[in-house]
Scaffold this motif. Sequence first.
Motif, PDB file in Angstrom:
ATOM      1  N   LEU A 182       0.846  -1.193   0.000  1.00 15.14           N
ATOM      2  CA  LEU A 182       0.000   0.000   0.000  1.00 15.14           C
ATOM      3  C   LEU A 182       0.885   1.248   0.000  1.00 15.14           C
ATOM      4  CD1 LEU A 182      -2.778   1.176  -0.129  1.00 15.14           C
ATOM      5  CD2 LEU A 182      -2.938   0.974   2.357  1.00 15.14           C
ATOM      6  N   ALA A 183       1.979   1.234   0.760  1.00 13.18           N
ATOM      7  CA  ALA A 183       2.922   2.364   0.750  1.00 13.18           C
ATOM      8  C   ALA A 183       3.519   2.547  -0.644  1.00 13.18           C
ATOM      9  CB  ALA A 183       4.020   2.140   1.786  1.00 13.18           C
ATOM     10  N   LEU A 184       3.876   1.440  -1.303  1.00 15.93           N
ATOM     11  CA  LEU A 184       4.416   1.526  -2.664  1.00 15.93           C
ATOM     12  C   LEU A 184       3.374   2.042  -3.647  1.00 15.93           C
ATOM     13  CD1 LEU A 184       6.478  -1.800  -2.774  1.00 15.93           C
ATOM     14  CD2 LEU A 184       7.401   0.551  -2.783  1.00 15.93           C
ATOM     15  N   ALA A 185       2.126   1.596  -3.513  1.00 19.70           N
ATOM     16  CA  ALA A 185       1.058   2.057  -4.408  1.00 19.70           C
ATOM     17  C   ALA A 185       0.839   3.554  -4.257  1.00 19.70           C
ATOM     18  CB  ALA A 185      -0.237   1.297  -4.126  1.00 19.70           C
ATOM     19  N   ARG A 186       0.946   4.047  -3.037  1.00 24.34           N
ATOM     20  CA  ARG A 186       0.747   5.481  -2.796  1.00 24.34           C
ATOM     21  C   ARG A 186       1.840   6.318  -3.447  1.00 24.34           C
ATOM     22  NH1 ARG A 186      -1.340   4.390   3.321  1.00 24.34           N
ATOM     23  NH2 ARG A 186      -3.581   4.338   2.814  1.00 24.34           N
ATOM     24  N   LYS A 187       3.002   5.731  -3.715  1.00 17.49           N
ATOM     25  CA  LYS A 187       4.101   6.433  -4.388  1.00 17.49           C
ATOM     26  C   LYS A 187       4.081   6.233  -5.899  1.00 17.49           C
ATOM     27  CE  LYS A 187       7.193   5.972  -0.438  1.00 17.49           C
ATOM     28  NZ  LYS A 187       8.411   5.312   0.066  1.00 17.49           N
ATOM     29  N   ASP A 188       3.370   5.213  -6.367  1.00 18.27           N
ATOM     30  CA  ASP A 188       3.337   4.864  -7.781  1.00 18.27           C
ATOM     31  C   ASP A 188       2.432   5.818  -8.555  1.00 18.27           C
ATOM     32  OD1 ASP A 188       3.878   2.628  -9.896  1.00 18.27           O
ATOM     33  OD2 ASP A 188       1.709   2.972  -9.978  1.00 18.27           O
ATOM     34  N   PRO A 189       2.840   6.303  -9.726  1.00 19.96           N
ATOM     35  CA  PRO A 189       2.002   7.234 -10.488  1.00 19.96           C
ATOM     36  C   PRO A 189       0.651   6.645 -10.921  1.00 19.96           C
ATOM     37  CG  PRO A 189       3.974   6.626 -11.742  1.00 19.96           C
ATOM     38  CD  PRO A 189       4.119   6.049 -10.377  1.00 19.96           C
ATOM     39  N   HIS A 190       0.578   5.322 -11.003  1.00 23.45           N
ATOM     40  CA  HIS A 190      -0.693   4.674 -11.380  1.00 23.45           C
ATOM     41  C   HIS A 190      -1.460   4.180 -10.159  1.00 23.45           C
ATOM     42  CE1 HIS A 190       0.440   4.953 -15.554  1.00 23.45           C
ATOM     43  NE2 HIS A 190       1.609   4.419 -15.242  1.00 23.45           N
ATOM     44  N   GLY A 191      -0.886   4.345  -8.958  1.00 23.18           N
ATOM     45  CA  GLY A 191      -1.574   3.949  -7.732  1.00 23.18           C
ATOM     46  C   GLY A 191      -1.690   2.460  -7.525  1.00 23.18           C
ATOM     47  N   ARG A 192      -0.677   1.706  -8.003  1.00 21.04           N
ATOM     48  CA  ARG A 192      -0.758   0.245  -7.917  1.00 21.04           C
ATOM     49  C   ARG A 192       0.564  -0.346  -7.446  1.00 21.04           C
ATOM     50  NH1 ARG A 192      -3.122   0.308 -13.787  1.00 21.04           N
ATOM     51  NH2 ARG A 192      -0.919   0.329 -14.274  1.00 21.04           N
ATOM     52  N   SER A 193       0.469  -1.476  -6.758  1.00 21.99           N
ATOM     53  CA  SER A 193       1.635  -2.290  -6.442  1.00 21.99           C
ATOM     54  C   SER A 193       1.156  -3.721  -6.258  1.00 21.99           C
ATOM     55  CB  SER A 193       2.332  -1.801  -5.169  1.00 21.99           C
ATOM     56  OG  SER A 193       3.484  -2.590  -4.903  1.00 21.99           O
ATOM     57  N   ALA A 194       1.942  -4.669  -6.748  1.00 23.11           N
ATOM     58  CA  ALA A 194       1.560  -6.080  -6.638  1.00 23.11           C
ATOM     59  C   ALA A 194       2.802  -6.930  -6.431  1.00 23.11           C
ATOM     60  CB  ALA A 194       0.832  -6.532  -7.895  1.00 23.11           C
ATOM     61  N   TYR A 195       2.597  -8.063  -5.770  1.00 28.50           N
ATOM     62  CA  TYR A 195       3.696  -8.978  -5.499  1.00 28.50           C
ATOM     63  C   TYR A 195       3.161 -10.405  -5.439  1.00 28.50           C
ATOM     64  CZ  TYR A 195       7.376 -11.368  -2.875  1.00 28.50           C
ATOM     65  OH  TYR A 195       8.330 -12.249  -2.462  1.00 28.50           O
ATOM     66  N   LEU A 196       3.731 -11.268  -6.267  1.00 24.76           N
ATOM     67  CA  LEU A 196       3.395 -12.689  -6.254  1.00 24.76           C
ATOM     68  C   LEU A 196       4.190 -13.338  -5.120  1.00 24.76           C
ATOM     69  CD1 LEU A 196       2.097 -15.227  -7.623  1.00 24.76           C
ATOM     70  CD2 LEU A 196       4.187 -15.346  -8.999  1.00 24.76           C
ATOM     71  N   PHE A 197       3.499 -13.722  -4.048  1.00 23.74           N
ATOM     72  CA  PHE A 197       4.206 -14.270  -2.893  1.00 23.74           C
ATOM     73  C   PHE A 197       4.118 -15.782  -2.783  1.00 23.74           C
ATOM     74  CE2 PHE A 197       0.026 -13.213  -1.195  1.00 23.74           C
ATOM     75  CZ  PHE A 197      -0.295 -14.293  -0.397  1.00 23.74           C
ATOM     76  N   LEU A 198       3.230 -16.419  -3.535  1.00 22.07           N
ATOM     77  CA  LEU A 198       3.131 -17.878  -3.500  1.00 22.07           C
ATOM     78  C   LEU A 198       2.922 -18.377  -4.918  1.00 22.07           C
ATOM     79  CD1 LEU A 198       2.715 -20.389  -1.455  1.00 22.07           C
ATOM     80  CD2 LEU A 198       0.371 -20.214  -2.224  1.00 22.07           C
ATOM     81  N   HIS A 199       3.807 -19.283  -5.340  1.00 24.13           N
ATOM     82  CA  HIS A 199       3.690 -19.887  -6.664  1.00 24.13           C
ATOM     83  C   HIS A 199       4.005 -21.365  -6.481  1.00 24.13           C
ATOM     84  CE1 HIS A 199       5.134 -19.936 -11.131  1.00 24.13           C
ATOM     85  NE2 HIS A 199       4.127 -20.740 -10.896  1.00 24.13           N
ATOM     86  N   ASP A 200       2.960 -22.171  -6.566  1.00 22.29           N
ATOM     87  CA  ASP A 200       3.103 -23.603  -6.357  1.00 22.29           C
ATOM     88  C   ASP A 200       2.326 -24.315  -7.454  1.00 22.29           C
ATOM     89  OD1 ASP A 200       3.530 -26.149  -5.360  1.00 22.29           O
ATOM     90  OD2 ASP A 200       2.183 -25.919  -3.648  1.00 22.29           O
ATOM     91  N   GLY A 201       3.026 -24.759  -8.492  1.00 24.17           N
ATOM     92  CA  GLY A 201       2.343 -25.381  -9.628  1.00 24.17           C
ATOM     93  C   GLY A 201       1.353 -24.400 -10.226  1.00 24.17           C
ATOM     94  N   PRO A 202       0.094 -24.789 -10.357  1.00 19.14           N
ATOM     95  CA  PRO A 202      -0.895 -23.899 -10.953  1.00 19.14           C
ATOM     96  C   PRO A 202      -1.471 -22.857  -9.977  1.00 19.14           C
ATOM     97  CG  PRO A 202      -1.915 -25.986 -10.435  1.00 19.14           C
ATOM     98  CD  PRO A 202      -0.444 -26.135 -10.127  1.00 19.14           C
ATOM     99  N   LEU A 203      -1.090 -22.971  -8.694  1.00 19.71           N
ATOM    100  CA  LEU A 203      -1.625 -22.057  -7.675  1.00 19.71           C
ATOM    101  C   LEU A 203      -0.738 -20.822  -7.548  1.00 19.71           C
ATOM    102  CD1 LEU A 203      -3.583 -21.432  -5.317  1.00 19.71           C
ATOM    103  CD2 LEU A 203      -1.978 -22.662  -3.831  1.00 19.71           C
ATOM    104  N   ARG A 204      -1.383 -19.642  -7.593  1.00 18.25           N
ATOM    105  CA  ARG A 204      -0.669 -18.389  -7.411  1.00 18.25           C
ATOM    106  C   ARG A 204      -1.457 -17.502  -6.457  1.00 18.25           C
ATOM    107  NH1 ARG A 204       0.734 -20.711 -11.595  1.00 18.25           N
ATOM    108  NH2 ARG A 204       2.338 -20.319 -13.099  1.00 18.25           N
ATOM    109  N   GLN A 205      -0.728 -16.863  -5.535  1.00 17.92           N
ATOM    110  CA  GLN A 205      -1.352 -15.884  -4.653  1.00 17.92           C
ATOM    111  C   GLN A 205      -0.523 -14.617  -4.706  1.00 17.92           C
ATOM    112  OE1 GLN A 205      -1.986 -18.216  -0.921  1.00 17.92           O
ATOM    113  NE2 GLN A 205      -4.074 -17.483  -1.218  1.00 17.92           N
ATOM    114  N   SER A 206      -1.206 -13.505  -4.916  1.00 20.53           N
ATOM    115  CA  SER A 206      -0.556 -12.203  -5.008  1.00 20.53           C
ATOM    116  C   SER A 206      -1.242 -11.233  -4.076  1.00 20.53           C
ATOM    117  CB  SER A 206      -0.662 -11.643  -6.434  1.00 20.53           C
ATOM    118  OG  SER A 206      -0.053 -12.503  -7.355  1.00 20.53           O
ATOM    119  N   VAL A 207      -0.431 -10.345  -3.475  1.00 19.74           N
ATOM    120  CA  VAL A 207      -0.997  -9.219  -2.740  1.00 19.74           C
ATOM    121  C   VAL A 207      -1.013  -8.059  -3.732  1.00 19.74           C
ATOM    122  CG1 VAL A 207       1.222  -8.469  -1.753  1.00 19.74           C
ATOM    123  CG2 VAL A 207      -0.902  -7.827  -0.645  1.00 19.74           C
TER     124      VAL A 207
END
Length: 107
Positions: free
Chosen positions: A12-37
């Motif tokens: 959220l801190a990074l999104a507030r600094k981003d000109p497009h207001g977004r930030s994302a991070y893929l924190f879990l990648h296990d085969g076909p399963l993906r979870q991102s914040v």
Amino acid sequence: MDDVTALAAEHLALARKDPHGRSAYLFLHDGPLRQSVIALTQGASLEEHNTPPAASIHVLQGSVRLTEGTADQDIPAGCVQRVPPLRHGVLALEDAVFILTAVTGTD
């Protein structure tokens, strides 16, 4: 193990600094399963895109609107919503952080 609360605050801190207001991070990648914040500032959006075979949004803070033509759905903090298998977008109704869980196929 990932600390989702810390990831939410960081992105959220990074999104507030981003000109497009977004930030994302893929924190879990296990085969076909993906979870991102994903963090979006109020009014920021993820443009319309295709849905993987299965996906859900779990809003950690703020609220978002899942946009899909005429069937838009507002999702408040604490709620989990299945993402229907249609083209869709996401709009932040206020500063928001959510977990996107996606199953991209089978291995």
